[in-house]
Design a protein around this motif. Structure first.
Motif, PDB file in Angstrom:
ATOM      1  N   ARG A   1      22.641  54.363 -31.117  1.00  0.00           N
ATOM      2  CA  ARG A   1      21.562  54.263 -30.131  1.00  0.00           C
ATOM      3  C   ARG A   1      21.396  52.787 -29.763  1.00  0.00           C
ATOM      4  NH1 ARG A   1      19.881  59.054 -29.949  1.00  0.00           N
ATOM      5  NH2 ARG A   1      19.944  60.349 -31.790  1.00  0.00           N
ATOM      6  N   ILE A   2      21.464  52.485 -28.464  1.00  0.00           N
ATOM      7  CA  ILE A   2      21.409  51.083 -28.063  1.00  0.00           C
ATOM      8  C   ILE A   2      20.135  50.737 -27.296  1.00  0.00           C
ATOM      9  CG2 ILE A   2      23.890  50.721 -28.100  1.00  0.00           C
ATOM     10  CD1 ILE A   2      23.834  51.065 -25.048  1.00  0.00           C
ATOM     11  N   MET A   3      19.493  51.698 -26.665  1.00  0.00           N
ATOM     12  CA  MET A   3      18.225  51.466 -25.973  1.00  0.00           C
ATOM     13  C   MET A   3      17.298  52.618 -26.352  1.00  0.00           C
ATOM     14  SD  MET A   3      18.798  48.659 -24.336  1.00  0.00           S
ATOM     15  CE  MET A   3      17.340  48.532 -23.338  1.00  0.00           C
ATOM     16  N   TYR A   4      16.070  52.284 -26.722  1.00  0.00           N
ATOM     17  CA  TYR A   4      15.140  53.268 -27.261  1.00  0.00           C
ATOM     18  C   TYR A   4      13.933  53.496 -26.368  1.00  0.00           C
ATOM     19  CZ  TYR A   4      17.522  52.235 -31.661  1.00  0.00           C
ATOM     20  OH  TYR A   4      18.461  52.055 -32.634  1.00  0.00           O
ATOM     21  N   ASN A   5      13.430  54.742 -26.403  1.00  0.00           N
ATOM     22  CA  ASN A   5      12.098  55.058 -25.897  1.00  0.00           C
ATOM     23  C   ASN A   5      11.895  54.687 -24.430  1.00  0.00           C
ATOM     24  OD1 ASN A   5       9.585  56.176 -26.445  1.00  0.00           O
ATOM     25  ND2 ASN A   5       8.665  54.183 -26.787  1.00  0.00           N
ATOM     26  N   LEU A   6      12.815  55.123 -23.588  1.00  0.00           N
ATOM     27  CA  LEU A   6      12.785  54.799 -22.160  1.00  0.00           C
ATOM     28  C   LEU A   6      12.334  55.991 -21.333  1.00  0.00           C
ATOM     29  CD1 LEU A   6      16.321  53.164 -22.038  1.00  0.00           C
ATOM     30  CD2 LEU A   6      14.143  51.958 -22.217  1.00  0.00           C
ATOM     31  N   THR A   7      11.849  55.725 -20.129  1.00  0.00           N
ATOM     32  CA  THR A   7      11.643  56.814 -19.174  1.00  0.00           C
ATOM     33  C   THR A   7      13.025  57.283 -18.709  1.00  0.00           C
ATOM     34  OG1 THR A   7      11.607  55.375 -17.228  1.00  0.00           O
ATOM     35  CG2 THR A   7       9.486  55.775 -18.345  1.00  0.00           C
ATOM     36  N   TRP A   8      13.051  58.427 -18.034  1.00  0.00           N
ATOM     37  CA  TRP A   8      14.344  58.926 -17.547  1.00  0.00           C
ATOM     38  C   TRP A   8      14.991  57.920 -16.596  1.00  0.00           C
ATOM     39  CZ3 TRP A   8      18.020  62.170 -18.706  1.00  0.00           C
ATOM     40  CH2 TRP A   8      19.031  62.391 -17.767  1.00  0.00           C
ATOM     41  N   ASP A   9      14.217  57.362 -15.674  1.00  0.00           N
ATOM     42  CA  ASP A   9      14.773  56.416 -14.702  1.00  0.00           C
ATOM     43  C   ASP A   9      15.328  55.164 -15.382  1.00  0.00           C
ATOM     44  OD1 ASP A   9      14.183  58.105 -12.595  1.00  0.00           O
ATOM     45  OD2 ASP A   9      12.289  57.113 -12.118  1.00  0.00           O
ATOM     46  N   GLU A  10      14.606  54.635 -16.374  1.00  0.00           N
ATOM     47  CA  GLU A  10      15.093  53.465 -17.104  1.00  0.00           C
ATOM     48  C   GLU A  10      16.385  53.799 -17.851  1.00  0.00           C
ATOM     49  OE1 GLU A  10      10.881  51.277 -18.287  1.00  0.00           O
ATOM     50  OE2 GLU A  10      11.617  52.925 -19.523  1.00  0.00           O
ATOM     51  N   ALA A  11      16.402  54.965 -18.511  1.00  0.00           N
ATOM     52  CA  ALA A  11      17.587  55.370 -19.273  1.00  0.00           C
ATOM     53  C   ALA A  11      18.789  55.565 -18.354  1.00  0.00           C
ATOM     54  CB  ALA A  11      17.299  56.652 -20.057  1.00  0.00           C
ATOM     55  N   GLU A  12      18.576  56.180 -17.219  1.00  0.00           N
ATOM     56  CA  GLU A  12      19.667  56.411 -16.266  1.00  0.00           C
ATOM     57  C   GLU A  12      20.216  55.076 -15.755  1.00  0.00           C
ATOM     58  OE1 GLU A  12      22.500  58.417 -14.253  1.00  0.00           O
ATOM     59  OE2 GLU A  12      21.065  59.344 -15.616  1.00  0.00           O
TER      60      GLU A  12
END
Length: 103
Positions: A65-76
């Motif tokens: 896991r490289i980025m945690y606890n994001l909104t869908w838009d941030e994760a995308e």
């Protein structure tokens, strides 16, 4: 800032409830730009790196896991950027996973 109690999925206190960690750790974590404590029941997501390297998989690691606890838009956005610019010999691809599946 009032936060809900949640289970940490990383770091020294991985698997522990946030509110049961030392106050100094809570303060430090909350001051980090990359960390956003969940405050609502809004769906949150992690960006995950899938490994293809026999060496890494041989060590028992198939993802990170490289980025945690994001909104869908941030994760995308992060996933697309990582797939475009950060693929290497060890990385097969990046994908998004709901944090609700990781409890």
């Amino acid at each position: 800032m009032e936060t809900t109690n949640f289970t940490l999925k990383f770091g020294k206190y991985k698997g522990q409830n946030f509110q049961s960690t030392p106050q100094s750790y809570q303060s430090w974590l909350m001051s980090q730009g990359w960390f956003k404590a969940p405050t609502t029941n809004e769906a949150r997501y992690d960006v995950v790196r899938k490994f293809v390297s026999d060496y890494v998989i041989g060590m028992g690691i198939s993802y990170e896991r490289i980025m945690y606890n994001l909104t869908w838009d941030e994760a995308e956005q992060y996933k697309q950027e990582m797939n475009l610019y950060h693929l290497d010999d060890c990385t097969e691809y990046y994908y998004i996973e709901s944090t609700q599946n990781n409890s």
